[in-house]
Design a protein around this motif. Structure first.
Motif, short mmCIF file in Angstrom:
data_model
loop_
_atom_site.label_atom_id
_atom_site.label_comp_id
_atom_site.label_asym_id
_atom_site.label_seq_id
_atom_site.Cartn_x
_atom_site.Cartn_y
_atom_site.Cartn_z
N GLU A 275 -3.72 15.31 -17.54
CA GLU A 275 -4.20 13.95 -17.77
C GLU A 275 -3.58 12.99 -16.77
OE1 GLU A 275 -4.14 10.75 -21.42
OE2 GLU A 275 -4.15 12.88 -21.90
N ASN A 276 -2.30 13.17 -16.46
CA ASN A 276 -1.64 12.31 -15.47
C ASN A 276 -2.27 12.50 -14.09
OD1 ASN A 276 0.11 11.14 -17.27
ND2 ASN A 276 1.81 12.51 -16.82
N LYS A 277 -2.60 13.75 -13.73
CA LYS A 277 -3.24 13.99 -12.45
C LYS A 277 -4.60 13.30 -12.37
CE LYS A 277 -1.05 18.44 -11.49
NZ LYS A 277 -1.27 19.89 -11.36
N LYS A 278 -5.37 13.38 -13.45
CA LYS A 278 -6.67 12.71 -13.48
C LYS A 278 -6.50 11.20 -13.35
CE LYS A 278 -8.95 16.15 -16.36
NZ LYS A 278 -9.52 16.43 -17.69
N ASP A 279 -5.53 10.65 -14.07
CA ASP A 279 -5.29 9.21 -14.02
C ASP A 279 -4.85 8.77 -12.62
OD1 ASP A 279 -5.97 8.99 -16.67
OD2 ASP A 279 -3.89 8.90 -17.40
N GLU A 280 -4.00 9.58 -11.97
CA GLU A 280 -3.54 9.24 -10.62
C GLU A 280 -4.69 9.27 -9.63
OE1 GLU A 280 -0.27 11.75 -9.56
OE2 GLU A 280 1.03 10.92 -11.13
N SER A 281 -5.57 10.28 -9.75
CA SER A 281 -6.71 10.34 -8.82
C SER A 281 -7.66 9.17 -9.07
CB SER A 281 -7.44 11.68 -8.95
OG SER A 281 -8.07 11.79 -10.20
N LEU A 282 -7.86 8.80 -10.31
CA LEU A 282 -8.71 7.65 -10.61
C LEU A 282 -8.09 6.37 -10.05
CD1 LEU A 282 -11.23 6.64 -12.10
CD2 LEU A 282 -9.81 6.40 -14.14
N LEU A 283 -6.77 6.23 -10.17
CA LEU A 283 -6.08 5.06 -9.64
C LEU A 283 -6.20 5.02 -8.11
CD1 LEU A 283 -4.29 2.60 -10.18
CD2 LEU A 283 -2.31 4.12 -10.01
N LYS A 284 -6.07 6.16 -7.44
CA LYS A 284 -6.22 6.20 -5.99
C LYS A 284 -7.63 5.80 -5.58
CE LYS A 284 -2.65 9.61 -5.09
NZ LYS A 284 -2.33 10.98 -4.66
N ASP A 285 -8.64 6.25 -6.32
CA ASP A 285 -10.02 5.87 -6.04
C ASP A 285 -10.20 4.37 -6.20
OD1 ASP A 285 -10.62 8.50 -5.54
OD2 ASP A 285 -11.58 8.85 -7.51
N TRP A 286 -9.63 3.79 -7.25
CA TRP A 286 -9.74 2.34 -7.48
C TRP A 286 -9.04 1.57 -6.36
CZ3 TRP A 286 -8.33 1.99 -13.39
CH2 TRP A 286 -9.42 2.41 -14.14
N GLU A 287 -7.87 2.05 -5.93
CA GLU A 287 -7.15 1.38 -4.85
C GLU A 287 -7.95 1.43 -3.55
OE1 GLU A 287 -3.40 3.38 -4.88
OE2 GLU A 287 -2.53 2.00 -6.37
N ALA A 288 -8.55 2.58 -3.25
CA ALA A 288 -9.36 2.71 -2.04
C ALA A 288 -10.57 1.78 -2.11
CB ALA A 288 -9.81 4.17 -1.86
N ASP A 289 -11.20 1.70 -3.26
CA ASP A 289 -12.34 0.80 -3.43
C ASP A 289 -11.90 -0.65 -3.27
OD1 ASP A 289 -15.09 0.26 -4.05
OD2 ASP A 289 -14.41 -0.36 -6.07
N LEU A 290 -10.75 -1.00 -3.81
CA LEU A 290 -10.24 -2.36 -3.68
C LEU A 290 -9.96 -2.69 -2.22
CD1 LEU A 290 -9.27 -4.95 -5.07
CD2 LEU A 290 -7.02 -3.89 -5.29
N ARG A 291 -9.33 -1.77 -1.48
CA ARG A 291 -9.06 -1.99 -0.06
C ARG A 291 -10.36 -2.18 0.71
NH1 ARG A 291 -6.50 2.79 0.45
NH2 ARG A 291 -4.96 2.76 -1.20
N ARG A 292 -11.37 -1.35 0.42
CA ARG A 292 -12.66 -1.47 1.09
C ARG A 292 -13.29 -2.83 0.83
NH1 ARG A 292 -17.59 -1.29 -0.56
NH2 ARG A 292 -17.08 -0.49 -2.62
N ARG A 293 -13.23 -3.29 -0.42
CA ARG A 293 -13.82 -4.59 -0.76
C ARG A 293 -13.06 -5.73 -0.10
NH1 ARG A 293 -15.94 -4.54 -6.93
NH2 ARG A 293 -17.04 -2.55 -6.84
N GLU A 294 -11.72 -5.60 -0.05
CA GLU A 294 -10.92 -6.65 0.61
C GLU A 294 -11.26 -6.73 2.09
OE1 GLU A 294 -6.92 -5.55 -0.34
OE2 GLU A 294 -6.92 -6.73 -2.20
N GLU A 295 -11.40 -5.58 2.76
CA GLU A 295 -11.77 -5.57 4.17
C GLU A 295 -13.15 -6.18 4.37
OE1 GLU A 295 -11.43 -1.52 5.44
OE2 GLU A 295 -9.23 -1.52 5.26
N GLU A 296 -14.06 -5.87 3.47
CA GLU A 296 -15.41 -6.42 3.55
C GLU A 296 -15.38 -7.94 3.40
OE1 GLU A 296 -19.32 -6.07 0.83
OE2 GLU A 296 -18.42 -4.15 1.44
N LEU A 297 -14.57 -8.45 2.48
CA LEU A 297 -14.45 -9.90 2.32
C LEU A 297 -13.84 -10.56 3.56
CD1 LEU A 297 -13.26 -10.34 -1.39
CD2 LEU A 297 -15.39 -11.13 -0.38
N LYS A 298 -12.83 -9.91 4.15
CA LYS A 298 -12.21 -10.45 5.36
C LYS A 298 -13.23 -10.53 6.50
CE LYS A 298 -7.49 -9.00 4.49
NZ LYS A 298 -6.39 -8.09 4.89
N ARG A 299 -14.07 -9.49 6.62
CA ARG A 299 -15.10 -9.49 7.66
C ARG A 299 -16.11 -10.61 7.42
NH1 ARG A 299 -16.17 -4.18 6.43
NH2 ARG A 299 -14.37 -2.97 7.05
N ARG A 300 -16.46 -10.84 6.19
CA ARG A 300 -17.41 -11.92 5.87
C ARG A 300 -16.80 -13.27 6.19
NH1 ARG A 300 -19.95 -10.12 0.04
NH2 ARG A 300 -21.08 -8.30 0.83
#
Length: 131
Positions: free
Chosen positions: A95-120
């Protein structure tokens, strides 16, 4: 107040001894069958509970986390605490491994969105990033 205690203390003692007797496994009742102890506790109001508490039950801690119920005694699990159960601990690790992978996915998505906002904000088009 004292008159009330004269009746309430023996009543409380009787109720306690009665419940204790009912919760005691049959093989831990000493000298008499458990049903006989129930009748003694209920019929001899003050003396019965005292005799039960003094001589009617084996007074040692049961081994293996034994419970008074017959069903639980025959169907109890091998593990007493979750910390002792390796299956439970492995499930927590998974369960911890699943939670960590989900957290990494959320962090990557957040970074992508932040970069997109900076570009805009800088006036770049979203297609210029190669997406």
């Amino acid at each position: 107040m004292f008159r009330a205690l004269i009746y309430l203390l023996p009543l409380a003692l009787t109720i306690y001894a009665f419940i204790d007797c009912l919760n005691t496994p049959e093989d831990e009742a000493k000298h008499l069958p458990k049903i006989a102890w129930v009748f003694i506790i209920l019929l001899f109001w003050i003396v019965g509970p005292i005799v039960w508490l003094a001589a009617g039950k084996m007074r040692h801690a049961p081994a293996g986390g034994r419970t008074p119920s017959e069903w639980h005694r025959n169907h109890r699990s091998q593990w007493v605490a979750p910390d002792d159960n390796p299956e439970f601990l492995n499930a927590l690790k998974e369960e911890n491994k699943k939670d960590e992978s989900l957290l990494k996915d959320w962090e990557a998505d957040l970074r992508r969105r932040e970069e997109e906002l900076k570009r805009r904000e800088n006036g770049e088009s979203p297609s210029a990033s190669g997406e």
